[in-house]
Design an enzyme around this catalytic site. Structure first.
Site, PDB file in Angstrom:
ATOM      1  N   GLY A 176     178.885   4.447  91.435  1.00 13.64           N
ATOM      2  CA  GLY A 176     178.612   4.347  92.864  1.00 13.64           C
ATOM      3  C   GLY A 176     177.132   4.286  93.155  1.00 13.64           C
ATOM      4  O   GLY A 176     176.661   3.446  93.933  1.00 13.64           O
TER       5      GLY A 176
ATOM      6  N   ASN B 285     174.697   3.454  91.101  1.00 14.31           N
ATOM      7  CA  ASN B 285     174.127   2.201  90.585  1.00 14.31           C
ATOM      8  C   ASN B 285     174.343   1.053  91.559  1.00 14.31           C
ATOM      9  O   ASN B 285     173.436   0.247  91.818  1.00 14.31           O
ATOM     10  CB  ASN B 285     174.772   1.839  89.241  1.00 14.31           C
ATOM     11  CG  ASN B 285     174.388   2.779  88.121  1.00 14.31           C
ATOM     12  OD1 ASN B 285     173.394   3.492  88.201  1.00 14.31           O
ATOM     13  ND2 ASN B 285     175.192   2.791  87.076  1.00 14.31           N
TER      14      ASN B 285
ATOM     15  N   GLU C  39     185.406   6.289  89.772  1.00 14.81           N
ATOM     16  CA  GLU C  39     184.907   7.521  89.155  1.00 14.81           C
ATOM     17  C   GLU C  39     184.992   8.704  90.116  1.00 14.81           C
ATOM     18  O   GLU C  39     184.414   9.746  89.853  1.00 14.81           O
ATOM     19  CB  GLU C  39     183.458   7.330  88.675  1.00 14.81           C
ATOM     20  CG  GLU C  39     183.352   6.437  87.455  1.00 14.81           C
ATOM     21  CD  GLU C  39     181.933   6.307  86.922  1.00 14.81           C
ATOM     22  OE1 GLU C  39     181.777   5.833  85.782  1.00 14.81           O
ATOM     23  OE2 GLU C  39     180.974   6.674  87.637  1.00 14.81           O
TER      24      GLU C  39
ATOM     25  N   LYS D 153     184.708 -10.013  85.617  1.00 11.42           N
ATOM     26  CA  LYS D 153     183.432 -10.059  84.897  1.00 11.42           C
ATOM     27  C   LYS D 153     183.719 -10.320  83.428  1.00 11.42           C
ATOM     28  O   LYS D 153     184.470  -9.580  82.795  1.00 11.42           O
ATOM     29  CB  LYS D 153     182.681  -8.739  85.102  1.00 11.42           C
ATOM     30  CG  LYS D 153     182.333  -8.470  86.566  1.00 11.42           C
ATOM     31  CD  LYS D 153     181.581  -7.161  86.735  1.00 11.42           C
ATOM     32  CE  LYS D 153     182.471  -5.953  86.595  1.00 11.42           C
ATOM     33  NZ  LYS D 153     183.264  -5.703  87.830  1.00 11.42           N
TER      34      LYS D 153
ATOM     35  N   THR E 209     174.266  -1.078  80.042  1.00  5.62           N
ATOM     36  CA  THR E 209     174.690  -0.039  80.970  1.00  5.62           C
ATOM     37  C   THR E 209     174.293  -0.423  82.398  1.00  5.62           C
ATOM     38  O   THR E 209     173.137  -0.715  82.668  1.00  5.62           O
ATOM     39  CB  THR E 209     174.047   1.304  80.617  1.00  5.62           C
ATOM     40  OG1 THR E 209     174.268   1.594  79.238  1.00  5.62           O
ATOM     41  CG2 THR E 209     174.628   2.429  81.471  1.00  5.62           C
TER      42      THR E 209
ATOM     43  N   ASP F  68     177.892  -3.011  87.311  1.00  4.73           N
ATOM     44  CA  ASP F  68     177.641  -2.465  88.649  1.00  4.73           C
ATOM     45  C   ASP F  68     176.665  -3.346  89.418  1.00  4.73           C
ATOM     46  O   ASP F  68     176.843  -3.611  90.605  1.00  4.73           O
ATOM     47  CB  ASP F  68     177.073  -1.044  88.548  1.00  4.73           C
ATOM     48  CG  ASP F  68     178.043  -0.065  87.922  1.00  4.73           C
ATOM     49  OD1 ASP F  68     179.260  -0.268  88.064  1.00  4.73           O
ATOM     50  OD2 ASP F  68     177.582   0.899  87.282  1.00  4.73           O
TER      51      ASP F  68
END
Length: 357
Positions: free
Chosen positions: A90, A92, A188, A269, A300, A304
């Site tokens: 969230g 990110n 999450e 994606k 990482t 997002d």
């Protein structure tokens, strides 16, 4: 006896000409004034602030351990270092949208008992995110242990912390959602929170984007039916549908199954292979190739970044192919840097990369 008098009796020809010129001049000035007022109104409308993006989700302190490879069962490996950086899906996504220049609110939960809370708040505010509706709750912040391999791939273990605590979303949050341009969710945080928020948004006519990353379980049907866009990666798509996703045709078939369950559009994606958008029932799929990165340092947060910047481009009125290109450029920059939130690009960086394509 009725006497008809010609208008010429009252207004001789020279005077009539003068009157016509006077009326014409006044009418011209009136029209010019009206045009200016209308132009000013249009300018005010065009410069009115856009409806904000409201991101509701997780915020984590990421503990990053660089390693050459994953350990085998029973094996001990040494990490080169350990670093704490801001993250969480969230957070990110909120930071990515704000750095892309879009007004963004983040609604999440920070642990009161965690010294990392100040780091996380500072990182979000430094990116331009509005935290006026975020909350402090008892306990620690969410934490993610990230095993970062030399090729940029990662393995992540999450401890939910404040993200999984009790959520209290009041009327102020409901009001904010009602005036939003879109709501962006992830997985999450507890599913009931996402369902409540999605129902509020749907009732207000606000589109809901859901990034499928997070927990591995199925998505509740009452949430699926609220979604304008669902964005999984290939692995998440396979888990959600139980179908293989080894090739593009299989990916399409799995995405169509989600649309049959009520999702309006599915954005898959595909990592280094780009993305695939199914924009709606009966509409042709749109395939976007990835903008290749010169060097992949850390993946990482790349997903997002992609989801959030796609949402920004859509809110700005960009057509789907351009929105996908914009998101691809942002993700390409993201993977060339280390860390989730620290790697997110600015608007200027994304536009500069697009200009070179």
């Amino acid at each position: 006896m009725h006497i008809s008098i010609s208008p010429q009796f009252y207004f001789p020809t020279p005077l009539r000409h003068r009157l016509r010129k006077l009326v014409a001049a006044r009418l011209q000035r009136h029209c010019a004034s009206l045009t200016a007022r209308l132009a000013g109104t249009a300018a005010n409308m065009s410069t009115a602030p856009p409806k904000p993006l409201v991101v509701i989700g997780s915020v984590n302190a990421d503990l990053v351990l660089p390693i050459d490879r994953l350990p085998k069962p029973g094996e001990t490996l040494a990490a080169a270092s350990i670093e704490t950086v801001p993250g969480g899906k969230g957070a990110n996504q909120a930071a990515a949208a704000a750095r892309a220049g879009y007004p963004t609110f983040f609604i999440g939960q920070f642990g009161k008992d965690d010294p990392n809370a100040a780091l996380l708040r500072g990182a979000l505010q430094g990116s331009g995110v509005d935290l006026s509706h975020a909350q402090d709750v008892d306990g620690p912040c969410g934490t993610a242990l990230i095993l970062l391999q030399s090729g940029g791939e990662n393995s992540i273990i999450i401890v939910g912390g404040a993200n999984q605590g009790a959520w209290n979303l009041g009327d102020s949050v409901k009001q904010l959602i009602s005036i939003a341009g879109a709501v962006l969710l992830q997985r999450e945080i507890p599913e009931p929170v996402n369902i409540k928020v999605a129902h509020w948004a749907q009732a207000a006519g606000v589109p809901v984007f859901l990034d499928a990353g997070g927990v591995e379980g199925p998505i509740a049907p009452e949430l699926l039916s609220c979604l304008a866009v669902l964005s999984p990666n290939e692995t998440e798509l396979s888990r959600l549908t139980g179908l293989p996703t080894d090739g593009e045709e299989q990916v399409r078939a799995a995405a169509e199954q989600l649309m049959a369950a009520g999702v309006k559009a599915v954005l898959v994606k595909l990592g280094s292979e780009g993305s695939l958008l199914l924009p709606g029932q009966g509409q042709p799929a749109i395939r976007q190739q990835a903008i290749k990165a010169q060097e992949v340092v850390d993946t990482t947060g790349a997903g997002d970044c992609f989801t959030a910047t796609y949402a920004v481009a859509v809110l700005e009125g960009q057509a789907a192919p351009q929105a996908l290109q914009f998101a691809s450029a942002a993700a390409s920059i993201c993977v060339q840097r280390k860390g989730a939130m620290p790697s997110l690009p600015s608007r200027a960086e994304v536009e500069e990369l697009l200009a070179r394509q």
